[in-house]
Design an enzyme around this catalytic site. Structure first.
Site, PDB file in Angstrom:
ATOM      1  N   LEU A   1       0.867  -1.170   0.000  1.00 27.70           N
ATOM      2  CA  LEU A   1       0.000   0.000   0.000  1.00 27.70           C
ATOM      3  C   LEU A   1       0.910   1.229   0.000  1.00 27.70           C
ATOM      4  O   LEU A   1       1.996   1.203   0.586  1.00 27.70           O
ATOM      5  CB  LEU A   1      -0.889   0.036   1.245  1.00 27.70           C
ATOM      6  N   ASP A   2       0.467   2.291  -0.640  1.00 28.53           N
ATOM      7  CA  ASP A   2       1.226   3.527  -0.593  1.00 28.53           C
ATOM      8  C   ASP A   2       1.354   3.999   0.848  1.00 28.53           C
ATOM      9  O   ASP A   2       0.511   3.690   1.699  1.00 28.53           O
ATOM     10  CB  ASP A   2       0.532   4.615  -1.417  1.00 28.53           C
ATOM     11  N   LYS A   3       2.386   4.776   1.120  1.00 33.07           N
ATOM     12  CA  LYS A   3       2.644   5.266   2.472  1.00 33.07           C
ATOM     13  C   LYS A   3       1.394   5.883   3.098  1.00 33.07           C
ATOM     14  O   LYS A   3       1.057   5.607   4.254  1.00 33.07           O
ATOM     15  CB  LYS A   3       3.773   6.290   2.435  1.00 33.07           C
TER      16      LYS A   3
END
Length: 330
Positions: free
Chosen positions: A138-140
């Site tokens: 998942l993106d940050k």
């Protein structure tokens, strides 16, 4: 020390005639194209029992591809006592609920403070696994659910399940603009031609297949709450696809404008909330898959986090105050 891996698959009809490195990047999406290219050049890839060392060599439908390689253990990354919200655990897998702001894997300019550093601390055996058992990301600043492998056999099984689209991943998001209904975005994604930090929709043949299904959960005056399901899992896929159809996500620092456009009759609270929302309004709310060894149907859900709930409350109040004033995306 290093970990030996073996990847095996058959070239499907849709990949007939592709370059070997391109086909492998599609089939083994957990590994970067550059790493796969290195393995080809090193003679670690066989096609129908013949070693292929030329990345641009074409493949044919039905050919058996085997990759035998070694991956260095994650000894260069330090364990860190970072809390992990574990929602399920057994001997082979973890399901975790990642908060916004936590980077998943170390990268350029980020060597600590990540989920991988946390896994190395709480599960020391993960140092013997590729990426400490992380099989998708998942993106940050995207919150929500991830499945993580605890054993090498689980790594292989989960990577295969993800590549075959057998892992269901659903998200909730707040998009800019009043949308009338759901749909599907089927548009290839690849690295942006000038900004290497960004991804972009590419012409057919120049990007990887990317398919996002979405449906409307709630309509606001100038925004829409969406439920999205990934059929593929490309970098920034939802963010890129929603921007592509002119409905970028609220708060997206890369694919949306920094400031909201003018909304008639908007309160100061509304304008401030939209302009200052600190991340993309995106949450991985559901993950479903068959357990890699028991075959049991596994399903996990995560509640919408407080920051997005607060945003929804403000959007509802604005809509109720202006029930006949619909603002469409521009």
């Amino acid at each position: 020390m290093s970990q030996e891996i073996e990847l095996k698959t058959v070239i499907p009809s849709k990949m007939h005639g592709l370059r070997l490195d391109q086909a492998l990047s599609e089939l083994f999406s957990d590994y970067s194209r550059s790493r796969l290219k290195e393995w080809i050049l090193a003679g670690l890839v066989t096609v129908d029992q013949k070693v292929y060392t030329v990345p641009k060599e074409r493949v044919s439908e039905g050919q058996e591809v085997i990759v035998k390689a070694h991956i260095e253990n994650e000894d260069s990354y330090l364990p860190e006592n970072i809390p992990i919200n574990v929602v399920y655990e057994d001997d082979d897998i973890l399901v975790v609920d990642k908060p916004a702001g936590l980077t998943v894997h170390p990268g350029a300019g980020c060597h600590s403070g990540t989920l991988m550093n946390a896994l190395l601390y709480h599960y020391p055996a993960s140092k013997d696994l590729p990426r400490a058992g992380i099989v998708h990301r998942l993106d940050k600043d995207t919150s929500g659910l991830m499945v993580i492998a605890k054993t090498i056999r689980a790594v292989h099984k989960l990577v295969k399940a993800i590549s075959k689209h057998d892992v269901v991943r659903e998200y909730e998001a707040i998009a800019v603009g009043h949308m009338t209904g759901g749909g599907t975005v089927d548009a290839p994604i690849g690295r942006h031609s000038t900004n290497r930090v960004m991804m972009a929709v590419k012409p057919e043949g120049l990007g990887k297949e990317a398919i996002t299904h979405y449906r409307v959960m709630e309509k606001f005056r100038a925004h829409t709450r969406l439920r999205l399901r990934l059929e593929t899992g490309r970098t920034h896929q939802i963010r890129v696809h929603m921007a592509y159809i002119k409905h970028p996500l609220v708060g997206d620092p890369v694919y949306s404008t920094k400031r909201a456009r003018f909304i008639p009759n908007a309160t100061a609270e509304f304008t401030h909330a939209i302009n200052t929302f600190p991340r993309q309004a995106l949450h991985a709310t559901l993950i479903e898959f068959k357990h890699p060894f028991t075959g049991e149907d596994m399903s996990f859900s995560s509640p919408i986090p407080e920051d997005i709930l607060g945003l929804i409350d403000i959007l509802r109040a604005d809509t109720q105050a202006n029930p006949d004033d619909i603002v469409w995306a521009s």
